[in-house]
Each structure stands twice: as C-alpha cells, then as structure tokens.
Write a protein that holds these residues in place. Structure first.
Motif, PDB file in Angstrom:
ATOM      1  N   THR A 175      32.746  45.935  41.450  1.00 57.42           N
ATOM      2  CA  THR A 175      32.347  44.692  42.119  1.00 57.42           C
ATOM      3  C   THR A 175      32.147  43.588  41.095  1.00 57.42           C
ATOM      4  OG1 THR A 175      31.312  45.881  43.935  1.00 57.42           O
ATOM      5  CG2 THR A 175      30.580  43.613  43.569  1.00 57.42           C
ATOM      6  N   VAL A 230      35.407  41.506  42.121  1.00 52.67           N
ATOM      7  CA  VAL A 230      34.987  40.670  43.246  1.00 52.67           C
ATOM      8  C   VAL A 230      34.139  39.494  42.787  1.00 52.67           C
ATOM      9  CG1 VAL A 230      33.728  40.624  45.433  1.00 52.67           C
ATOM     10  CG2 VAL A 230      35.122  42.618  44.837  1.00 52.67           C
ATOM     11  N   GLU A 246      30.995  40.490  50.028  1.00 49.86           N
ATOM     12  CA  GLU A 246      32.134  40.572  50.938  1.00 49.86           C
ATOM     13  C   GLU A 246      31.716  41.130  52.298  1.00 49.86           C
ATOM     14  OE1 GLU A 246      35.135  39.119  50.071  1.00 49.86           O
ATOM     15  OE2 GLU A 246      33.940  38.527  48.351  1.00 49.86           O
ATOM     16  N   ARG A 291      34.923  35.437  42.849  1.00 51.43           N
ATOM     17  CA  ARG A 291      34.092  34.538  43.663  1.00 51.43           C
ATOM     18  C   ARG A 291      33.329  33.520  42.807  1.00 51.43           C
ATOM     19  NH1 ARG A 291      35.496  34.111  48.955  1.00 51.43           N
ATOM     20  NH2 ARG A 291      35.573  36.145  49.942  1.00 51.43           N
TER      21      ARG A 291
END
Length: 185
Positions: free
Chosen positions: A119, A123, A34, A127
């Motif tokens: 993460t 995240v 990110e 993704r």
C-alpha cells in the motif's frame, strides 16, 4: 475491514460522513485506503524508524516554521483518508485544522510494515502525487531501503531518488536542504 458505502437516498455525501466519523473514533486511529477502512496500529520498531527521521529533520522544520506530525490527510473526491507516519506542514496551515490536503504538506513520510508495505509503495505513492504532496519519502523496512519521490502529477511522481540501501546518505531538497543518515532508520 469495511467498504465505504455509496451515497444515500437523502443526498448526504457518504464520503464526507464517513471521513467525519473517522475523526471521532475513541480508541483507534483509522485510514480509508481505496474504500477500505483500516486501523493504524504501528509497532514499536515502526515507531522507532519514524522517530529517528523526526529527530533528523526537527531543527530544519522549526527553522521553516513547520510542525512534524501524523495528522489526518484528506483526499477529497476519493475514498481515501490517510494518516501518514510523518508529515511536515507549515504551522500556520496546521493550526486549528482537523485534516489537511497532501498539497498542504512539504514532506509526507510512510514507513512500511509487513501488513501495509505494498500500500505504501504503490497506492499511497500514486495518491500522494495525485493530490500534490511535493515530496514523498518511503522508508521501506522490509527492503531496508529509502526512496524519495518528487515532482508530483496526476499520473504519479516524475522523479525518484532511490531506492537507496540503509546506510546511504539521502539528501532532502530545498526547502529542507539537509542530508539524512539512513543508518538510524
């Protein structure tokens, strides 16, 4: 940690330039998560979990004509460049590639560490789904659990198998068709 710079006044893609520079680091492996550059220094305990999984899937990966590694995954059009703990990739796709797309993989695996657990849980899961990784296996060492995510889409994975506590048997679907012993993780 450094922020990913905006495009410069010459029209050079800062995303492309930065991702290329990461491939040429001399000492550390690094990711862009990110927009933030992070080094990837796993502990031996972390590596042991990844290796235990690698041993369990090695035979089936070879039968499928795949390699298992932790090479670069590019997420074009985003400020992300990942180095997964493991990925299973067709050997012909991996040959000669500096980086692949998550959609090129059959399986992506992340093993959490104290410094990156959120993460990996949030995240990267989002993704990897957005960029088409068909299977994402999260080995959560802090929670002592494993979760397999499948059926990726733009908004995330639509199917989750888990979390299962260490010790449970987790079945990897086809093309793998094998059961994982999570005691070994």
């Amino acid at each position: 940690m450094s922020e990913v710079p905006a495009a410069d006044n010459r029209g050079i893609s800062s995303e492309r330039a930065l991702k290329r520079a990461l491939q040429h680091l001399k000492d550390d492996r690094a990711e862009i998560i990110e927009g933030v550059i992070e080094t990837v220094p796993p502990s031996w305990d972390h590596e042991a979990a990844a290796d235990a999984l690698r041993e369990q899937i090695r035979t089936r990966a070879r039968e499928l004509g795949c390699v298992i590694g932790s090479g670069n995954l590019d997420l074009p059009g985003s400020p992300n460049w990942y180095v997964p703990d493991l990925a299973v990739v067709p050997a012909d796709v991996a040959k000669g590639a500096a980086a692949l797309l998550p959609a090129d993989t059959l399986l992506v695996v992340e093993v959490t560490s104290e410094s990156n657990a959120n993460t990996d849980r949030v995240v990267k899961r989002r993704r990897y789904a957005e960029y088409g990784a068909p299977l994402y296996l999260l080995i959560d060492r802090q929670e002592r659990a494993v979760t397999l995510y499948a059926e990726p889409g733009r908004l995330g994975y639509t199917r989750a198998d888990g979390p299962h506590p260490y010790g449970a048997v987790l079945r990897l679907p086809e093309p793998f068709g094998i059961a994982l012993d999570t005691n070994a993780l």
